[in-house]
Write a protein that holds these residues in place. Sequence first.
Motif, PDB file in Angstrom:
ATOM      1  N   ASN A  81      19.419  16.815  12.712  1.00 48.24           N
ATOM      2  CA  ASN A  81      20.557  17.461  13.364  1.00 48.24           C
ATOM      3  C   ASN A  81      21.771  16.541  13.392  1.00 48.24           C
ATOM      4  OD1 ASN A  81      21.874  19.591  14.455  1.00 48.24           O
ATOM      5  ND2 ASN A  81      21.090  19.316  16.513  1.00 48.24           N
ATOM      6  N   VAL A  82      22.055  15.905  12.254  1.00 44.62           N
ATOM      7  CA  VAL A  82      23.233  15.046  12.113  1.00 44.62           C
ATOM      8  C   VAL A  82      24.347  15.843  11.449  1.00 44.62           C
ATOM      9  CG1 VAL A  82      21.904  12.917  11.969  1.00 44.62           C
ATOM     10  CG2 VAL A  82      22.488  14.124   9.888  1.00 44.62           C
ATOM     11  N   ASP A  83      25.557  15.348  11.544  1.00 45.33           N
ATOM     12  CA  ASP A  83      26.702  16.022  10.953  1.00 45.33           C
ATOM     13  C   ASP A  83      26.527  16.165   9.443  1.00 45.33           C
ATOM     14  OD1 ASP A  83      29.804  15.686   9.857  1.00 45.33           O
ATOM     15  OD2 ASP A  83      29.578  16.895  11.682  1.00 45.33           O
ATOM     16  N   SER A  84      26.980  17.293   8.902  1.00 42.22           N
ATOM     17  CA  SER A  84      26.797  17.550   7.467  1.00 42.22           C
ATOM     18  C   SER A  84      27.594  16.588   6.596  1.00 42.22           C
ATOM     19  CB  SER A  84      27.172  18.992   7.128  1.00 42.22           C
ATOM     20  OG  SER A  84      28.534  19.229   7.404  1.00 42.22           O
ATOM     21  N   THR A  85      28.575  15.873   7.177  1.00 47.27           N
ATOM     22  CA  THR A  85      29.354  14.908   6.398  1.00 47.27           C
ATOM     23  C   THR A  85      28.703  13.521   6.368  1.00 47.27           C
ATOM     24  OG1 THR A  85      30.710  14.347   8.316  1.00 47.27           O
ATOM     25  CG2 THR A  85      31.522  16.109   6.865  1.00 47.27           C
ATOM     26  N   ALA A  86      27.615  13.337   7.091  1.00 39.13           N
ATOM     27  CA  ALA A  86      26.909  12.041   7.092  1.00 39.13           C
ATOM     28  C   ALA A  86      26.327  11.793   5.702  1.00 39.13           C
ATOM     29  CB  ALA A  86      25.804  12.044   8.141  1.00 39.13           C
ATOM     30  N   PRO A  87      26.160  10.536   5.312  1.00 35.05           N
ATOM     31  CA  PRO A  87      25.606  10.233   3.994  1.00 35.05           C
ATOM     32  C   PRO A  87      24.164  10.739   3.864  1.00 35.05           C
ATOM     33  CG  PRO A  87      25.807   8.235   5.301  1.00 35.05           C
ATOM     34  CD  PRO A  87      26.464   9.326   6.078  1.00 35.05           C
ATOM     35  N   PRO A  88      23.705  10.944   2.618  1.00 37.59           N
ATOM     36  CA  PRO A  88      22.358  11.477   2.393  1.00 37.59           C
ATOM     37  C   PRO A  88      21.255  10.701   3.092  1.00 37.59           C
ATOM     38  CG  PRO A  88      23.579  11.479   0.349  1.00 37.59           C
ATOM     39  CD  PRO A  88      24.428  10.763   1.364  1.00 37.59           C
ATOM     40  N   CYS A  89      21.376   9.371   3.169  1.00 34.49           N
ATOM     41  CA  CYS A  89      20.326   8.577   3.803  1.00 34.49           C
ATOM     42  C   CYS A  89      20.192   8.883   5.292  1.00 34.49           C
ATOM     43  CB  CYS A  89      20.541   7.092   3.570  1.00 34.49           C
ATOM     44  SG  CYS A  89      22.077   6.465   4.260  1.00 34.49           S
ATOM     45  N   CYS A  90      21.218   9.493   5.895  1.00 35.93           N
ATOM     46  CA  CYS A  90      21.122   9.920   7.292  1.00 35.93           C
ATOM     47  C   CYS A  90      20.640  11.361   7.413  1.00 35.93           C
ATOM     48  CB  CYS A  90      22.481   9.804   7.983  1.00 35.93           C
ATOM     49  SG  CYS A  90      23.066   8.120   8.124  1.00 35.93           S
ATOM     50  N   GLN A  91      20.799  12.135   6.354  1.00 34.38           N
ATOM     51  CA  GLN A  91      20.373  13.531   6.356  1.00 34.38           C
ATOM     52  C   GLN A  91      18.850  13.634   6.287  1.00 34.38           C
ATOM     53  OE1 GLN A  91      22.426  16.185   6.554  1.00 34.38           O
ATOM     54  NE2 GLN A  91      24.338  15.078   6.413  1.00 34.38           N
ATOM     55  N   ILE A  92      18.284  12.934   5.337  1.00 34.60           N
ATOM     56  CA  ILE A  92      16.829  12.891   5.160  1.00 34.60           C
ATOM     57  C   ILE A  92      16.475  11.410   5.104  1.00 34.60           C
ATOM     58  CG2 ILE A  92      14.856  13.660   3.802  1.00 34.60           C
ATOM     59  CD1 ILE A  92      16.714  15.680   2.463  1.00 34.60           C
ATOM     60  N   VAL A  93      16.078  10.879   6.214  1.00 34.75           N
ATOM     61  CA  VAL A  93      15.877   9.445   6.368  1.00 34.75           C
ATOM     62  C   VAL A  93      14.652   8.975   5.580  1.00 34.75           C
ATOM     63  CG1 VAL A  93      15.474   7.631   8.068  1.00 34.75           C
ATOM     64  CG2 VAL A  93      16.908   9.580   8.653  1.00 34.75           C
ATOM     65  N   PRO A  94      14.784   7.883   4.805  1.00 27.53           N
ATOM     66  CA  PRO A  94      13.598   7.331   4.150  1.00 27.53           C
ATOM     67  C   PRO A  94      12.492   7.076   5.172  1.00 27.53           C
ATOM     68  CG  PRO A  94      15.565   6.320   3.258  1.00 27.53           C
ATOM     69  CD  PRO A  94      15.998   7.162   4.437  1.00 27.53           C
ATOM     70  N   GLY A  95      11.275   7.430   4.788  1.00 26.34           N
ATOM     71  CA  GLY A  95      10.137   7.333   5.691  1.00 26.34           C
ATOM     72  C   GLY A  95       9.779   8.667   6.327  1.00 26.34           C
ATOM     73  N   THR A  96      10.667   9.666   6.193  1.00 26.97           N
ATOM     74  CA  THR A  96      10.407  10.993   6.750  1.00 26.97           C
ATOM     75  C   THR A  96       9.214  11.633   6.058  1.00 26.97           C
ATOM     76  OG1 THR A  96      12.736  11.319   7.289  1.00 26.97           O
ATOM     77  CG2 THR A  96      11.377  13.291   7.122  1.00 26.97           C
ATOM     78  N   LEU A  97       8.334  12.197   6.837  1.00 24.38           N
ATOM     79  CA  LEU A  97       7.153  12.889   6.330  1.00 24.38           C
ATOM     80  C   LEU A  97       7.381  14.389   6.472  1.00 24.38           C
ATOM     81  CD1 LEU A  97       4.061  12.463   5.501  1.00 24.38           C
ATOM     82  CD2 LEU A  97       3.606  12.918   7.904  1.00 24.38           C
ATOM     83  N   ALA A  98       7.120  15.150   5.414  1.00 18.18           N
ATOM     84  CA  ALA A  98       7.333  16.599   5.466  1.00 18.18           C
ATOM     85  C   ALA A  98       6.119  17.330   4.921  1.00 18.18           C
ATOM     86  CB  ALA A  98       8.565  16.976   4.659  1.00 18.18           C
ATOM     87  N   ILE A  99       5.802  18.447   5.554  1.00 15.85           N
ATOM     88  CA  ILE A  99       4.745  19.331   5.052  1.00 15.85           C
ATOM     89  C   ILE A  99       5.393  20.263   4.041  1.00 15.85           C
ATOM     90  CG2 ILE A  99       3.089  21.116   5.674  1.00 15.85           C
ATOM     91  CD1 ILE A  99       3.071  19.856   8.495  1.00 15.85           C
ATOM     92  N   CYS A 100       4.771  20.386   2.875  1.00 12.94           N
ATOM     93  CA  CYS A 100       5.373  21.136   1.783  1.00 12.94           C
ATOM     94  C   CYS A 100       4.633  22.430   1.501  1.00 12.94           C
ATOM     95  CB  CYS A 100       5.370  20.292   0.517  1.00 12.94           C
ATOM     96  SG  CYS A 100       6.211  18.734   0.707  1.00 12.94           S
ATOM     97  N   HIS A 101       5.295  23.258   0.728  1.00 12.13           N
ATOM     98  CA  HIS A 101       4.735  24.518   0.274  1.00 12.13           C
ATOM     99  C   HIS A 101       3.412  24.253  -0.460  1.00 12.13           C
ATOM    100  CE1 HIS A 101       4.954  28.663  -0.841  1.00 12.13           C
ATOM    101  NE2 HIS A 101       4.976  28.391  -2.123  1.00 12.13           N
ATOM    102  N   LYS A 102       2.440  25.081  -0.233  1.00  6.50           N
ATOM    103  CA  LYS A 102       1.116  24.994  -0.868  1.00  6.50           C
ATOM    104  C   LYS A 102       0.348  23.732  -0.489  1.00  6.50           C
ATOM    105  CE  LYS A 102       2.273  28.094  -4.571  1.00  6.50           C
ATOM    106  NZ  LYS A 102       2.323  28.367  -5.985  1.00  6.50           N
ATOM    107  N   GLN A 103       0.381  23.370   0.788  1.00  9.30           N
ATOM    108  CA  GLN A 103      -0.473  22.336   1.372  1.00  9.30           C
ATOM    109  C   GLN A 103      -0.269  20.938   0.806  1.00  9.30           C
ATOM    110  OE1 GLN A 103      -4.321  24.039   0.767  1.00  9.30           O
ATOM    111  NE2 GLN A 103      -4.004  25.622   2.301  1.00  9.30           N
ATOM    112  N   GLY A 104       0.976  20.567   0.579  1.00  6.20           N
ATOM    113  CA  GLY A 104       1.279  19.217   0.128  1.00  6.20           C
ATOM    114  C   GLY A 104       1.985  18.439   1.218  1.00  6.20           C
ATOM    115  N   ILE A 105       2.031  17.134   1.043  1.00  5.52           N
ATOM    116  CA  ILE A 105       2.730  16.247   1.967  1.00  5.52           C
ATOM    117  C   ILE A 105       3.668  15.382   1.140  1.00  5.52           C
ATOM    118  CG2 ILE A 105       2.504  14.338   3.606  1.00  5.52           C
ATOM    119  CD1 ILE A 105      -0.267  15.431   4.298  1.00  5.52           C
ATOM    120  N   ALA A 106       4.903  15.216   1.623  1.00  5.98           N
ATOM    121  CA  ALA A 106       5.888  14.386   0.934  1.00  5.98           C
ATOM    122  C   ALA A 106       6.424  13.344   1.904  1.00  5.98           C
ATOM    123  CB  ALA A 106       7.034  15.234   0.409  1.00  5.98           C
ATOM    124  N   ILE A 107       6.621  12.145   1.401  1.00  6.20           N
ATOM    125  CA  ILE A 107       7.248  11.072   2.165  1.00  6.20           C
ATOM    126  C   ILE A 107       8.491  10.639   1.394  1.00  6.20           C
ATOM    127  CG2 ILE A 107       7.027   8.736   3.081  1.00  6.20           C
ATOM    128  CD1 ILE A 107       3.984   9.206   3.161  1.00  6.20           C
TER     129      ILE A 107
END
Length: 143
Positions: free
Chosen positions: A80-106
């Motif tokens: 929930n950061v401002d849309s003008t923030a740099p990409p590294c603030c949008q999706i922070v390295p180290g973020t873990l996400a559950i993906c489509h079809k039972q995958g995990i992404a870091i």
Amino acid sequence: SIFCDDSGPFPLGMIVRRFFPRYGFHDGRVVHVRRKIIADKASGHKRPVLLYRVKYDDGDEEDVMHHEVSSLRQLFDLRNVDSTAPPCCQIVPGTLAICHKQGIAIIIQHITDNNAAHPDEGGLVRIKFSRQGRPWSEVELKL
């Protein structure tokens, strides 16, 4: 779209965030939902899908499918950061996400495409990905 873990319909007014090469991140809202029949490429059978109209803060609009809205919603909700923030603030390295079809992404790091307008634009992410307990692999994905 990168991430997706939701199968229920999304409400009108829901806020999403999308990356556009050369223009950065933009926030948008779901303004219309409709059902569309499409032909499944794998099976050739026709099936219904939900199509969402998203209107962005710059006035542009586009239709996106359900799995794309799920990913775009996660981009907005993650930090929930401002849309003008740099990409590294949008999706922070180290973020873990559950993906489509039972995958995990870091998220490992952000990368800027050689054709980008600005050297810190981003647009690509390097991730580690695993599906259902299989070995991890590293891949680069467009946002």
